[in-house]
Design a protein around this motif. Sequence first.
Motif, PDB file in Angstrom:
ATOM      1  N   PRO A  57       0.823  -1.206   0.000  1.00  0.00           N
ATOM      2  CA  PRO A  57       0.000   0.000   0.000  1.00  0.00           C
ATOM      3  C   PRO A  57       0.859   1.258   0.000  1.00  0.00           C
ATOM      4  O   PRO A  57       2.002   1.245   0.474  1.00  0.00           O
ATOM      5  N   ASP A  58       0.302   2.331  -0.526  1.00  0.00           N
ATOM      6  CA  ASP A  58       0.963   3.631  -0.533  1.00  0.00           C
ATOM      7  C   ASP A  58       1.465   3.933   0.887  1.00  0.00           C
ATOM      8  O   ASP A  58       0.755   3.702   1.865  1.00  0.00           O
ATOM      9  N   ALA A  59       2.674   4.441   0.982  1.00  0.00           N
ATOM     10  CA  ALA A  59       3.291   4.700   2.291  1.00  0.00           C
ATOM     11  C   ALA A  59       2.446   5.645   3.134  1.00  0.00           C
ATOM     12  O   ALA A  59       2.380   5.502   4.365  1.00  0.00           O
ATOM     13  N   ARG A  60       1.780   6.609   2.493  1.00  0.00           N
ATOM     14  CA  ARG A  60       0.937   7.541   3.252  1.00  0.00           C
ATOM     15  C   ARG A  60      -0.281   6.834   3.838  1.00  0.00           C
ATOM     16  O   ARG A  60      -0.692   7.118   4.967  1.00  0.00           O
ATOM     17  N   SER A  61      -0.859   5.889   3.075  1.00  0.00           N
ATOM     18  CA  SER A  61      -1.982   5.088   3.596  1.00  0.00           C
ATOM     19  C   SER A  61      -1.524   4.238   4.770  1.00  0.00           C
ATOM     20  O   SER A  61      -2.191   4.173   5.805  1.00  0.00           O
ATOM     21  N   ALA A  62      -0.391   3.585   4.598  1.00  0.00           N
ATOM     22  CA  ALA A  62       0.133   2.711   5.651  1.00  0.00           C
ATOM     23  C   ALA A  62       0.458   3.503   6.915  1.00  0.00           C
ATOM     24  O   ALA A  62       0.164   3.058   8.033  1.00  0.00           O
ATOM     25  N   ARG A  63       1.034   4.674   6.741  1.00  0.00           N
ATOM     26  CA  ARG A  63       1.401   5.516   7.882  1.00  0.00           C
ATOM     27  C   ARG A  63       0.153   6.008   8.624  1.00  0.00           C
ATOM     28  O   ARG A  63       0.086   5.940   9.861  1.00  0.00           O
ATOM     29  N   ALA A  64      -0.840   6.472   7.885  1.00  0.00           N
ATOM     30  CA  ALA A  64      -2.078   6.949   8.512  1.00  0.00           C
ATOM     31  C   ALA A  64      -2.789   5.799   9.228  1.00  0.00           C
ATOM     32  O   ALA A  64      -3.263   5.954  10.356  1.00  0.00           O
ATOM     33  N   ALA A  65      -2.847   4.647   8.580  1.00  0.00           N
ATOM     34  CA  ALA A  65      -3.501   3.481   9.188  1.00  0.00           C
ATOM     35  C   ALA A  65      -2.761   3.052  10.452  1.00  0.00           C
ATOM     36  O   ALA A  65      -3.388   2.772  11.487  1.00  0.00           O
ATOM     37  N   ALA A  66      -1.438   3.010  10.406  1.00  0.00           N
ATOM     38  CA  ALA A  66      -0.643   2.618  11.573  1.00  0.00           C
ATOM     39  C   ALA A  66      -0.885   3.566  12.744  1.00  0.00           C
ATOM     40  O   ALA A  66      -0.906   3.138  13.899  1.00  0.00           O
ATOM     41  N   GLY A  67      -1.097   4.835  12.434  1.00  0.00           N
ATOM     42  CA  GLY A  67      -1.379   5.815  13.470  1.00  0.00           C
ATOM     43  C   GLY A  67      -2.657   5.523  14.226  1.00  0.00           C
ATOM     44  O   GLY A  67      -2.850   6.007  15.349  1.00  0.00           O
ATOM     45  N   ARG A  68      -3.533   4.726  13.630  1.00  0.00           N
ATOM     46  CA  ARG A  68      -4.785   4.347  14.294  1.00  0.00           C
ATOM     47  C   ARG A  68      -4.790   2.865  14.685  1.00  0.00           C
ATOM     48  O   ARG A  68      -5.827   2.321  15.053  1.00  0.00           O
ATOM     49  N   GLY A  69      -3.631   2.217  14.556  1.00  0.00           N
ATOM     50  CA  GLY A  69      -3.532   0.835  15.007  1.00  0.00           C
ATOM     51  C   GLY A  69      -3.831  -0.231  13.965  1.00  0.00           C
ATOM     52  O   GLY A  69      -3.967  -1.401  14.304  1.00  0.00           O
ATOM     53  N   TYR A  70      -3.908   0.154  12.690  1.00  0.00           N
ATOM     54  CA  TYR A  70      -4.163  -0.813  11.616  1.00  0.00           C
ATOM     55  C   TYR A  70      -2.863  -1.104  10.876  1.00  0.00           C
ATOM     56  O   TYR A  70      -2.167  -0.185  10.447  1.00  0.00           O
ATOM     57  N   ASP A  71      -2.538  -2.362  10.708  1.00  0.00           N
ATOM     58  CA  ASP A  71      -1.298  -2.772  10.063  1.00  0.00           C
ATOM     59  C   ASP A  71      -1.572  -3.215   8.626  1.00  0.00           C
ATOM     60  O   ASP A  71      -2.253  -4.217   8.407  1.00  0.00           O
ATOM     61  N   LEU A  72      -1.049  -2.483   7.667  1.00  0.00           N
ATOM     62  CA  LEU A  72      -1.224  -2.807   6.250  1.00  0.00           C
ATOM     63  C   LEU A  72       0.030  -3.444   5.658  1.00  0.00           C
ATOM     64  O   LEU A  72       0.075  -3.715   4.452  1.00  0.00           O
ATOM     65  N   SER A  73       1.043  -3.703   6.462  1.00  0.00           N
ATOM     66  CA  SER A  73       2.361  -4.086   5.952  1.00  0.00           C
ATOM     67  C   SER A  73       2.370  -5.399   5.167  1.00  0.00           C
ATOM     68  O   SER A  73       3.197  -5.565   4.274  1.00  0.00           O
ATOM     69  N   ALA A  74       1.484  -6.316   5.468  1.00  0.00           N
ATOM     70  CA  ALA A  74       1.484  -7.609   4.768  1.00  0.00           C
ATOM     71  C   ALA A  74       0.673  -7.576   3.471  1.00  0.00           C
ATOM     72  O   ALA A  74       0.721  -8.528   2.688  1.00  0.00           O
ATOM     73  N   LEU A  75      -0.053  -6.506   3.225  1.00  0.00           N
ATOM     74  CA  LEU A  75      -0.937  -6.437   2.058  1.00  0.00           C
ATOM     75  C   LEU A  75      -0.155  -6.116   0.790  1.00  0.00           C
ATOM     76  O   LEU A  75       0.797  -5.337   0.815  1.00  0.00           O
ATOM     77  N   ARG A  76      -0.586  -6.711  -0.313  1.00  0.00           N
ATOM     78  CA  ARG A  76       0.000  -6.453  -1.622  1.00  0.00           C
ATOM     79  C   ARG A  76      -1.125  -6.278  -2.640  1.00  0.00           C
ATOM     80  O   ARG A  76      -2.126  -7.001  -2.599  1.00  0.00           O
ATOM     81  N   ALA A  77      -0.926  -5.337  -3.545  1.00  0.00           N
ATOM     82  CA  ALA A  77      -1.957  -5.026  -4.537  1.00  0.00           C
ATOM     83  C   ALA A  77      -2.170  -6.194  -5.489  1.00  0.00           C
ATOM     84  O   ALA A  77      -1.230  -6.896  -5.865  1.00  0.00           O
TER      85      ALA A  77
END
Length: 171
Positions: A56-76
Motif C-alpha cells: 500500500p501507498d506509504a501515506r496510507s500505511a502511515r495513517a492506518a498505523a497511526g490508528r492501530g491498523y497494520d497494512l504491511s502484509a498487504l500487496r496489490a
Amino acid sequence: MIEKDVFSILFVCHGNICRSPTAEGVMRGKLAHRGWQARFRIDSAGTHGYHVGEAPDARSARAAAGRGYDLSALRARKVEDSDFSGFDLILAADCHNLADLHRRCPPEMAGRLRLMLEPLGEGREVPDPYYGGERGFEQVLDLLEAACDAWLFRLGEDPHRGPADRTPLAC
C-alpha cells in the motif's frame, strides 16, 4: 467458491494501494476487536493492475498505523473473474469502480456489488487521496471506520443474510 460458515468481503478501488487496502485493514481490525475474525474472509483488489504486487501507498500505511491498523502484509492485486463468485459482498470505493465491476460481473451476481460507504448514505464515495495531502488519508480513514462499523452492524449476528436490499445502488 463461498465457504458456508465464512462471510467474505472484497474491497475494491482503482489501483489497490490506497482506499481498498485501507478498508481491508480497518475491517480486519474491527473484526479482531469483536473477536469475529473466523467468521469473515476479507481481501482487497483493484479494478486496474497498475500496482500488482506493490505494498500500500506509504501515506496510507502511515495513517492506518497511526490508528492501530497494520497494512504491511498487504500487496496489490487486480480483481479476477473468480472474485465475483468467490465473495459474498464486493464493495467499491466509488461509482467509477462500481461501474467497472458491473461491466465485468455476471448479471446473476450483480447484487453482491455495493459502494463501501453505502450504509452512510446513498451514492457516497470514498475520495481518492492519492494526489492530495496527508489530510486526505485521514479523511479516508474516518469514512472507512464509520462504514466498516455500519456494515458490521448491518450484517449483525448472521452475516449470511447479507444486505437487506440486494438491489444494486445507482450512482
